[in-house]
Scaffold this motif. Structure first.
Motif, PDB file in Angstrom:
ATOM      1  N   ASN A  69       0.819  -1.206   0.000  1.00  0.00           N
ATOM      2  CA  ASN A  69       0.000   0.000   0.000  1.00  0.00           C
ATOM      3  C   ASN A  69       0.856   1.261   0.000  1.00  0.00           C
ATOM      4  N   VAL A  70       2.160   1.095  -0.274  1.00  0.00           N
ATOM      5  CA  VAL A  70       3.080   2.223  -0.414  1.00  0.00           C
ATOM      6  C   VAL A  70       3.839   2.053  -1.717  1.00  0.00           C
ATOM      7  N   GLY A  71       4.395   3.147  -2.226  1.00  0.00           N
ATOM      8  CA  GLY A  71       5.256   3.062  -3.391  1.00  0.00           C
ATOM      9  C   GLY A  71       6.682   2.779  -2.969  1.00  0.00           C
ATOM     10  N   PHE A  72       7.492   2.366  -3.921  1.00  0.00           N
ATOM     11  CA  PHE A  72       8.886   2.051  -3.652  1.00  0.00           C
ATOM     12  C   PHE A  72       9.798   3.068  -4.340  1.00  0.00           C
ATOM     13  N   THR A  73      10.872   3.431  -3.652  1.00  0.00           N
ATOM     14  CA  THR A  73      11.874   4.339  -4.192  1.00  0.00           C
ATOM     15  C   THR A  73      13.235   3.667  -4.109  1.00  0.00           C
ATOM     16  N   TYR A  74      13.975   3.708  -5.214  1.00  0.00           N
ATOM     17  CA  TYR A  74      15.237   2.969  -5.319  1.00  0.00           C
ATOM     18  C   TYR A  74      16.428   3.919  -5.271  1.00  0.00           C
ATOM     19  N   PHE A  75      17.465   3.469  -4.560  1.00  0.00           N
ATOM     20  CA  PHE A  75      18.736   4.203  -4.507  1.00  0.00           C
ATOM     21  C   PHE A  75      19.864   3.227  -4.825  1.00  0.00           C
ATOM     22  N   PRO A  76      20.807   3.592  -5.699  1.00  0.00           N
ATOM     23  CA  PRO A  76      21.079   4.940  -6.226  1.00  0.00           C
ATOM     24  C   PRO A  76      20.227   5.270  -7.452  1.00  0.00           C
ATOM     25  N   PHE A  77      20.081   6.565  -7.702  1.00  0.00           N
ATOM     26  CA  PHE A  77      19.358   7.024  -8.882  1.00  0.00           C
ATOM     27  C   PHE A  77      20.144   8.174  -9.505  1.00  0.00           C
ATOM     28  N   ALA A  78      19.899   8.403 -10.788  1.00  0.00           N
ATOM     29  CA  ALA A  78      20.648   9.426 -11.527  1.00  0.00           C
ATOM     30  C   ALA A  78      20.062  10.809 -11.268  1.00  0.00           C
ATOM     31  N   VAL A  79      20.930  11.817 -11.256  1.00  0.00           N
ATOM     32  CA  VAL A  79      20.513  13.221 -11.136  1.00  0.00           C
ATOM     33  C   VAL A  79      20.468  13.813 -12.543  1.00  0.00           C
ATOM     34  N   ALA A  80      19.328  14.408 -12.886  1.00  0.00           N
ATOM     35  CA  ALA A  80      19.126  14.896 -14.253  1.00  0.00           C
ATOM     36  C   ALA A  80      20.125  15.994 -14.625  1.00  0.00           C
ATOM     37  N   ASP A  81      20.321  16.958 -13.738  1.00  0.00           N
ATOM     38  CA  ASP A  81      21.207  18.090 -14.048  1.00  0.00           C
ATOM     39  C   ASP A  81      22.089  18.387 -12.842  1.00  0.00           C
ATOM     40  N   PRO A  82      23.251  17.735 -12.743  1.00  0.00           N
ATOM     41  CA  PRO A  82      24.120  17.929 -11.569  1.00  0.00           C
ATOM     42  C   PRO A  82      24.763  19.307 -11.512  1.00  0.00           C
ATOM     43  N   GLN A  83      24.612  20.137 -12.567  1.00  0.00           N
ATOM     44  CA  GLN A  83      25.181  21.479 -12.540  1.00  0.00           C
ATOM     45  C   GLN A  83      24.301  22.455 -11.763  1.00  0.00           C
ATOM     46  N   ARG A  84      23.075  22.057 -11.471  1.00  0.00           N
ATOM     47  CA  ARG A  84      22.186  22.938 -10.705  1.00  0.00           C
ATOM     48  C   ARG A  84      22.633  22.979  -9.245  1.00  0.00           C
ATOM     49  N   ASP A  85      22.160  24.019  -8.535  1.00  0.00           N
ATOM     50  CA  ASP A  85      22.453  24.109  -7.107  1.00  0.00           C
ATOM     51  C   ASP A  85      21.917  22.877  -6.392  1.00  0.00           C
ATOM     52  N   THR A  86      22.596  22.495  -5.322  1.00  0.00           N
ATOM     53  CA  THR A  86      22.213  21.294  -4.581  1.00  0.00           C
ATOM     54  C   THR A  86      20.787  21.373  -4.065  1.00  0.00           C
ATOM     55  N   LEU A  87      20.354  22.557  -3.599  1.00  0.00           N
ATOM     56  CA  LEU A  87      18.982  22.694  -3.112  1.00  0.00           C
ATOM     57  C   LEU A  87      17.981  22.350  -4.213  1.00  0.00           C
ATOM     58  N   CYS A  88      18.214  22.840  -5.423  1.00  0.00           N
ATOM     59  CA  CYS A  88      17.306  22.553  -6.540  1.00  0.00           C
ATOM     60  C   CYS A  88      17.298  21.061  -6.866  1.00  0.00           C
ATOM     61  N   SER A 157      27.383  19.132  -8.618  1.00  0.00           N
ATOM     62  CA  SER A 157      28.551  18.454  -9.184  1.00  0.00           C
ATOM     63  C   SER A 157      29.827  18.737  -8.407  1.00  0.00           C
ATOM     64  N   THR A 158      29.862  19.825  -7.611  1.00  0.00           N
ATOM     65  CA  THR A 158      31.071  20.162  -6.858  1.00  0.00           C
ATOM     66  C   THR A 158      31.154  19.407  -5.537  1.00  0.00           C
ATOM     67  N   LEU A 159      30.089  18.730  -5.148  1.00  0.00           N
ATOM     68  CA  LEU A 159      30.120  17.932  -3.923  1.00  0.00           C
ATOM     69  C   LEU A 159      30.918  16.656  -4.171  1.00  0.00           C
ATOM     70  N   SER A 160      31.558  16.146  -3.137  1.00  0.00           N
ATOM     71  CA  SER A 160      32.262  14.874  -3.258  1.00  0.00           C
ATOM     72  C   SER A 160      31.244  13.752  -3.449  1.00  0.00           C
ATOM     73  N   ASN A 161      31.730  12.578  -3.864  1.00  0.00           N
ATOM     74  CA  ASN A 161      30.831  11.430  -4.024  1.00  0.00           C
ATOM     75  C   ASN A 161      30.108  11.100  -2.730  1.00  0.00           C
ATOM     76  N   GLY A 162      30.845  11.180  -1.619  1.00  0.00           N
ATOM     77  CA  GLY A 162      30.218  10.895  -0.329  1.00  0.00           C
ATOM     78  C   GLY A 162      29.161  11.911   0.038  1.00  0.00           C
ATOM     79  N   GLU A 163      29.428  13.189  -0.210  1.00  0.00           N
ATOM     80  CA  GLU A 163      28.451  14.234   0.079  1.00  0.00           C
ATOM     81  C   GLU A 163      27.214  14.089  -0.798  1.00  0.00           C
ATOM     82  N   GLN A 164      27.423  13.752  -2.068  1.00  0.00           N
ATOM     83  CA  GLN A 164      26.279  13.554  -2.961  1.00  0.00           C
ATOM     84  C   GLN A 164      25.411  12.395  -2.471  1.00  0.00           C
TER      85      GLN A 164
END
Length: 541
Positions: A69-88, A157-164
């Motif tokens: 009765n809930v949806g599923f969300t999978y990780f990892p997933f791709a980010v469409a535009d990593p050049q955008r600000d992290t908040l966006c 994109s400027t965040l480290s892999n761990g931060e992302q």
């Protein structure tokens, strides 16, 4: 079985095989999972952990049913535009807020009955996803993860892999009515990042996490899903409690196996005796007739038939005991021992570093580092990503790395090296071993003990999973004779059973080692010395 529609994931009679093949991944699986549980999914590489997550996501055709009765969300997933600000990036990972906001503005500008109705539909959806509070909620989640909110204003994109990784995990848990499926989220996290992520997930609920890090699982989960040759089992508790129960089950299975073997031998002897008695009784009818006697042939024949029936019954019981023995052997997933023969060094000391300093772009990675590696030492390099661990490894390998101070290597030092990267593996295993100074028979034996099936030996390495490719490199290293074994994050993607096998091997044969590994349990169990580089607080850089 009654299922609470509001809180359960019900898996009924699930069967699946890739391409409709005969070698099924799952057969008639029944599970009932509470959506508030924190589940750890474990099992050998290739047993079907990621496949199970894909089945829950509805990505693969299957037999049986999966109801939630809930949806599923999978990780990892791709980010469409990593050049955008992290908040966006994080906002759009939660819900399409930008698109909803634009359409609501268009509806307000149009001022019509249909657009007004559409506006309120969008507004209801926007509020459901906490659109008016989402920026503040994102900041709060980052704080819970131990991350600075200053990152929100930087390009993703400027965040480290761990931060992302950690930032995207925060976004996942802000989605409404979702059950989160985490497929090895710790792969890009250093020791500090894993600790912060473990603390964060320990405060959450409603997820399945695939991880081979035992310490991480112990901190995070309250149930274990284990996939083995016999199927999937569910048990309450963390990894350590499951492992202790598994040891008890293995001991009990071994005892049952010994009893089954003894029973089989006893039944084989009894069957032979009963068959002999039956034969002798039947022969007795003819012997008596030849001697001029008139025996009751009906009685004798009945007795012979009875003895033969008894022999067949005993034979049936023998086959049942044999089947029980085969099933017990199939159930036991305990690893066979692996043989390692390191070369004895000519001197007691293999490597010595004195006042070692490495700088990049006027920034010191570390200063005045002193250490030595002697016969039988197993030295672990730890510290956050970017603190210089790889640079130390390169120096010990003999590569030209600009540095101050001195690093001495024993003349003629033979090194066996396992790199992080496995993408260069191509072609067949035979071609690979031909190009390596390894014994092919030993190499293949080690791979079998690490869970490789015989069919995988004939497959090209390009088709291997990340864990299987890493096992190829580990097996090649273990099958090589060397003075010093240097492993750079050797356990990435390696299943828990194989990790424990490798631990037992290293503790038994005590090779001289220098290694980098973020699995805290492995480091604690294997290392004779730990060298900590860089700052111990802060982000994964």
């Amino acid at each position: 079985m009654e299922v609470d529609e509001m809180s359960m994931i019900a898996i009924r009679d699930l069967s699946f095989a890739y391409g409709g093949g005969l070698d099924a991944i799952f057969t008639h699986v029944d599970l009932q999972l509470d959506t508030d549980w924190r589940l750890g999914l474990i099992g050998r590489n290739g047993r079907g952990k990621t496949t199970l997550l894909r089945l829950l996501m509805g990505e693969l055709p299957h037999e049986g049913s999966i109801h939630a009765n809930v949806g599923f969300t999978y990780f990892p997933f791709a980010v469409a535009d990593p050049q955008r600000d992290t908040l966006c990036v994080l906002r759009e990972s939660i819900a399409p807020f930008d698109a909803m906001e634009r359409e609501m503005e268009q509806c307000l500008a149009a001022l019509g009955e249909e657009t007004t109705e559409r506006y309120f539909e969008l507004l209801e959806r926007y509020q459901f996803h906490d659109g008016y509070q989402i920026d503040g909620r994102i900041e709060a989640e980052l704080s819970q993860m131990g991350m600075s909110t200053e990152l929100l204003g930087r390009p993703f994109s400027t965040l480290s892999n761990g931060e992302q990784t950690r930032a995207l995990l925060c976004a996942l848990f802000l989605r409404r009515d979702r059950f989160v499926l985490l497929d090895e989220p710790t792969n890009h996290l250093d020791e500090r990042g894993r600790e912060l992520t473990a603390q964060y997930l320990g405060r959450k609920k409603g997820f399945i996490v695939v991880s081979h890090d035992r310490s991480f699982l112990d901190q995070v989960v309250d149930h274990i899903l284990s996939i083995d040759k016999c199927g999937i089992t569910l048990e309450q508790g963390n990894y350590s409690s499951w492992r202790e129960n598994e040891r008890r089950r293995e001991q009990q299975a071994h005892m049952q196996l010994e009893r089954a073997r003894a029973e089989r031998e006893r039944l084989e002897l009894a069957a032979r005796r009963a068959a002999d008695w039956a034969g002798k009784t039947e022969q007795g009818k003819f012997a008596a007739r030849n001697a001029g006697l008139r025996p009751d042939r009906g009685f004798v024949g009945h007795r012979a038939a009875k003895l033969m029936k008894r022999a067949k019954s005993i034979e049936s019981r023998r086959e049942e005991a044999a089947a029980q023995k085969a099933e017990l052997i199939r159930q036991l997933e305990s690893a066979e021992p692996i043989v390692l023969k390191p070369l004895p060094p000519e001197r007691e000391k293999l490597v010595t570093a004195a006042d070692l300093t490495i700088r990049y772009a006027q920034r010191s990675l570390f200063e005045k580092l002193r250490f030595s590696i002697g016969r039988g030492d197993r030295v672990a390099l730890t510290g956050p990503n970017g603190c210089g661990k790889s640079s130390v490894i390169k120096l010990v390998m003999g590569e030209p790395v600009p540095h101050e101070g001195t690093l001495w290597r024993q003349p003629g030092l033979i090194v066996s090296y396992v790199p992080q990267d496995t993408s260069f593996l191509r072609g067949s295993l035979r071609d690979f071993t031909t190009a390596q100074p390894v014994n092919e028979a030993v190499f293949r034996s080690i791979l079998r003990k690490l869970g490789f099936s015989r069919a995988q030996f004939d497959e090209p390495m390009e088709s291997y999973s990340a864990g299987q490719r890493k096992k190829v490199l580990l097996a090649a290293s273990l099958a090589s004779q060397a003075h010093l074994y240097i492993w750079d994050e050797p356990l990435n993607y390696i299943d828990i059973v194989s990790r424990e096998q490798i631990e037992q091997l290293l503790l038994q044969y005590r090779p001289s080692m220098l290694f980098v590994e973020h699995d805290r349990a492995f480091v604690d169990n294997v290392a004779t010395e730990i060298i900590r580089l860089g700052r111990q607080e802060g982000e994964d850089r």
